[in-house]
Write a protein that holds these residues in place. Structure first.
Motif, PDB file in Angstrom:
ATOM      1  N   PHE A  64       6.131  35.559 -31.476  1.00 24.89           N
ATOM      2  CA  PHE A  64       6.024  34.404 -32.413  1.00 24.89           C
ATOM      3  C   PHE A  64       6.458  33.115 -31.595  1.00 24.89           C
ATOM      4  N   TRP A  65       6.298  32.407 -31.945  1.00 19.52           N
ATOM      5  CA  TRP A  65       6.947  30.797 -31.062  1.00 19.52           C
ATOM      6  C   TRP A  65       6.723  29.308 -32.835  1.00 19.52           C
ATOM      7  N   ALA A  66       7.161  28.392 -31.717  1.00 14.27           N
ATOM      8  CA  ALA A  66       7.365  26.972 -32.442  1.00 14.27           C
ATOM      9  C   ALA A  66       6.743  26.345 -31.307  1.00 14.27           C
ATOM     10  N   THR A  67       6.262  24.838 -31.853  1.00 12.95           N
ATOM     11  CA  THR A  67       5.927  23.715 -30.533  1.00 12.95           C
ATOM     12  C   THR A  67       7.510  23.450 -30.178  1.00 12.95           C
ATOM     13  N   TRP A  68       8.332  23.187 -31.206  1.00 10.95           N
ATOM     14  CA  TRP A  68       9.806  22.519 -30.864  1.00 10.95           C
ATOM     15  C   TRP A  68      10.800  23.470 -30.577  1.00 10.95           C
ATOM     16  N   CYS A  69       9.885  24.708 -30.272  1.00 14.60           N
ATOM     17  CA  CYS A  69      11.804  25.307 -29.598  1.00 14.60           C
ATOM     18  C   CYS A  69      11.156  25.604 -28.316  1.00 14.60           C
ATOM     19  N   GLY A  70      12.518  25.088 -27.493  1.00 13.02           N
ATOM     20  CA  GLY A  70      12.339  24.781 -25.606  1.00 13.02           C
ATOM     21  C   GLY A  70      11.807  26.280 -25.208  1.00 13.02           C
ATOM     22  N   PRO A  71      12.429  27.202 -25.577  1.00 11.85           N
ATOM     23  CA  PRO A  71      12.344  28.975 -24.631  1.00 11.85           C
ATOM     24  C   PRO A  71      10.601  28.931 -25.062  1.00 11.85           C
ATOM     25  N   CYS A  72      10.627  28.641 -26.255  1.00 13.31           N
ATOM     26  CA  CYS A  72       8.965  29.291 -26.436  1.00 13.31           C
ATOM     27  C   CYS A  72       8.067  28.577 -25.989  1.00 13.31           C
ATOM     28  N   VAL A  73       7.979  27.060 -25.313  1.00 18.29           N
ATOM     29  CA  VAL A  73       6.722  26.491 -24.352  1.00 18.29           C
ATOM     30  C   VAL A  73       7.434  26.718 -22.921  1.00 18.29           C
ATOM     31  N   ALA A  74       8.877  27.353 -22.443  1.00 11.90           N
ATOM     32  CA  ALA A  74       8.868  27.434 -21.459  1.00 11.90           C
ATOM     33  C   ALA A  74       7.790  28.026 -21.402  1.00 11.90           C
ATOM     34  N   GLU A  75       7.726  29.440 -21.880  1.00 11.39           N
ATOM     35  CA  GLU A  75       7.011  31.006 -21.903  1.00 11.39           C
ATOM     36  C   GLU A  75       5.414  30.710 -21.698  1.00 11.39           C
ATOM     37  N   PHE A  76       5.282  29.926 -22.498  1.00  9.09           N
ATOM     38  CA  PHE A  76       4.196  30.423 -22.993  1.00  9.09           C
ATOM     39  C   PHE A  76       3.416  30.062 -21.871  1.00  9.09           C
ATOM     40  N   PRO A  77       3.049  29.626 -20.947  1.00  9.64           N
ATOM     41  CA  PRO A  77       2.179  29.936 -19.711  1.00  9.64           C
ATOM     42  C   PRO A  77       2.318  30.684 -18.983  1.00  9.64           C
ATOM     43  N   GLU A  78       3.392  31.466 -18.909  1.00 13.45           N
ATOM     44  CA  GLU A  78       3.119  32.920 -18.444  1.00 13.45           C
ATOM     45  C   GLU A  78       2.514  33.773 -19.368  1.00 13.45           C
ATOM     46  N   LEU A  79       2.551  33.465 -20.820  1.00 18.14           N
ATOM     47  CA  LEU A  79       2.539  34.385 -21.527  1.00 18.14           C
ATOM     48  C   LEU A  79       0.331  34.572 -21.743  1.00 18.14           C
ATOM     49  N   VAL A  80       0.216  32.938 -21.679  1.00 16.82           N
ATOM     50  CA  VAL A  80      -0.981  32.483 -20.984  1.00 16.82           C
ATOM     51  C   VAL A  80      -1.260  33.285 -19.732  1.00 16.82           C
ATOM     52  N   ALA A  81      -1.625  33.138 -18.867  1.00 14.78           N
ATOM     53  CA  ALA A  81      -1.274  34.069 -17.719  1.00 14.78           C
ATOM     54  C   ALA A  81      -2.370  35.525 -17.644  1.00 14.78           C
ATOM     55  N   LEU A  82      -0.322  36.474 -18.016  1.00 12.30           N
ATOM     56  CA  LEU A  82      -0.828  37.500 -18.485  1.00 12.30           C
ATOM     57  C   LEU A  82      -1.899  37.728 -19.036  1.00 12.30           C
ATOM     58  N   ALA A  83      -2.264  37.021 -20.529  1.00 17.16           N
ATOM     59  CA  ALA A  83      -3.438  37.607 -21.206  1.00 17.16           C
ATOM     60  C   ALA A  83      -4.970  37.367 -20.241  1.00 17.16           C
ATOM     61  N   LYS A  84      -4.879  35.790 -19.693  1.00 22.11           N
ATOM     62  CA  LYS A  84      -6.032  35.559 -18.822  1.00 22.11           C
ATOM     63  C   LYS A  84      -6.468  36.688 -17.783  1.00 22.11           C
ATOM     64  N   LYS A  85      -5.358  37.716 -17.188  1.00 20.07           N
ATOM     65  CA  LYS A  85      -5.598  38.137 -16.059  1.00 20.07           C
ATOM     66  C   LYS A  85      -5.529  39.304 -16.968  1.00 20.07           C
ATOM     67  N   TYR A  86      -5.488  40.132 -17.438  1.00 17.26           N
ATOM     68  CA  TYR A  86      -5.284  41.635 -18.264  1.00 17.26           C
ATOM     69  C   TYR A  86      -6.438  41.396 -19.202  1.00 17.26           C
ATOM     70  N   THR A  87      -7.393  40.976 -19.864  1.00 18.88           N
ATOM     71  CA  THR A  87      -7.687  41.280 -21.170  1.00 18.88           C
ATOM     72  C   THR A  87      -8.824  42.084 -20.832  1.00 18.88           C
ATOM     73  N   SER A  88      -9.628  42.198 -19.489  1.00 16.17           N
ATOM     74  CA  SER A  88     -10.638  42.626 -19.176  1.00 16.17           C
ATOM     75  C   SER A  88     -10.162  43.756 -19.560  1.00 16.17           C
ATOM     76  N   HIS A  89      -9.058  44.588 -18.860  1.00 12.54           N
ATOM     77  CA  HIS A  89      -8.410  45.749 -18.638  1.00 12.54           C
ATOM     78  C   HIS A  89      -8.132  46.513 -19.998  1.00 12.54           C
ATOM     79  N   GLY A  90      -8.030  45.394 -21.529  1.00  2.00           N
ATOM     80  CA  GLY A  90      -8.009  45.486 -22.486  1.00  2.00           C
ATOM     81  C   GLY A  90      -6.684  45.118 -23.119  1.00  2.00           C
ATOM     82  N   LEU A  91      -5.732  44.385 -22.754  1.00  2.00           N
ATOM     83  CA  LEU A  91      -4.649  43.754 -22.977  1.00  2.00           C
ATOM     84  C   LEU A  91      -5.039  42.098 -24.321  1.00  2.00           C
TER      85      LEU A  91
END
Length: 185
Positions: A64-91
């Motif tokens: 759960f995030w928002a474009t106006w939330c600084g910590p949300c924006v800061a962590e989002f690239p890490e979440l995207v990287a994890l999603a891309k890295k582990y989607t083929s494993h079932g994430l």
């Protein structure tokens, strides 16, 4: 501007009371290839319950995030990287924006910028608290908020505030049973 949070503990009981997941997780109905358009669906409690039910058998992160939330924006690239890295494993990752529905273009632009490979929702009401309240009656308003569910749909981690990417990745690897160089050290 208000910050919002959600807790899925009460939702888990309703959604994941069924049998354990099969060895081969079902395909995610909303999985996208990199060149497809970003689709942000109206976030309703019913739509989110249906998405979670469809993902039974996968490890699921809900952020759960928002474009106006600084910590949300800061962590989002890490979440995207994890999603891309582990989607083929079932994430599977579900991003739920609590921005105003009128800010949908801004949400889509943000997701495009980060090439977000996940299902995306935006609160369907101007009162995001009303949207989130059914999941956690004791809501304190804090986002970002990330939930980690195992393949059987059990809540395994609740992260309030910005994620620790290394710790979260280790949790994901454990739940996916993915061997890594880090685990051999």
């Amino acid at each position: 501007m208000k910050k919002f949070l959600v807790c899925f503990t009460s939702l888990l009981t309703a959604l994941y009371g069924g049998p354990a997941a099969s060895a081969s997780p079902p395909k995610h109905p909303h999985a996208r290839v990199a060149n497809q358009a970003i689709v942000v669906k109206a976030g309703t409690p019913k739509a989110l319950r249906e998405e979670l039910h469809a993902l039974h058998g996968h490890v699921v992160l809900i952020n759960f995030w928002a474009t106006w939330c600084g910590p949300c924006v800061a962590e989002f690239p890490e979440l995207v990287a994890l999603a891309k890295k582990y989607t083929s494993h079932g994430l599977r990752l579900i991003a739920v924006s609590v921005d105003q529905p009128s800010d949908k273009k801004q949400v889509v632009a943000f997701l495009k910028k980060h090439r977000a490979p996940m299902s995306a929702y935006i609160a369907s009401t101007n009162d995001a608290l009303q949207f989130l309240k059914p999941y956690d009656p004791k809501m304190d308003g804090a986002i970002p908020r990330t939930y980690v569910f195992d393949k059987a749909g059990r809540l395994r981690a609740r992260i309030v505030g910005q994620i620790d990417p290394t710790k979260l990745e280790l949790e994901i690897r454990d739940l996916l049973a993915v061997k890594s160089r880090l685990s051999k050290k």
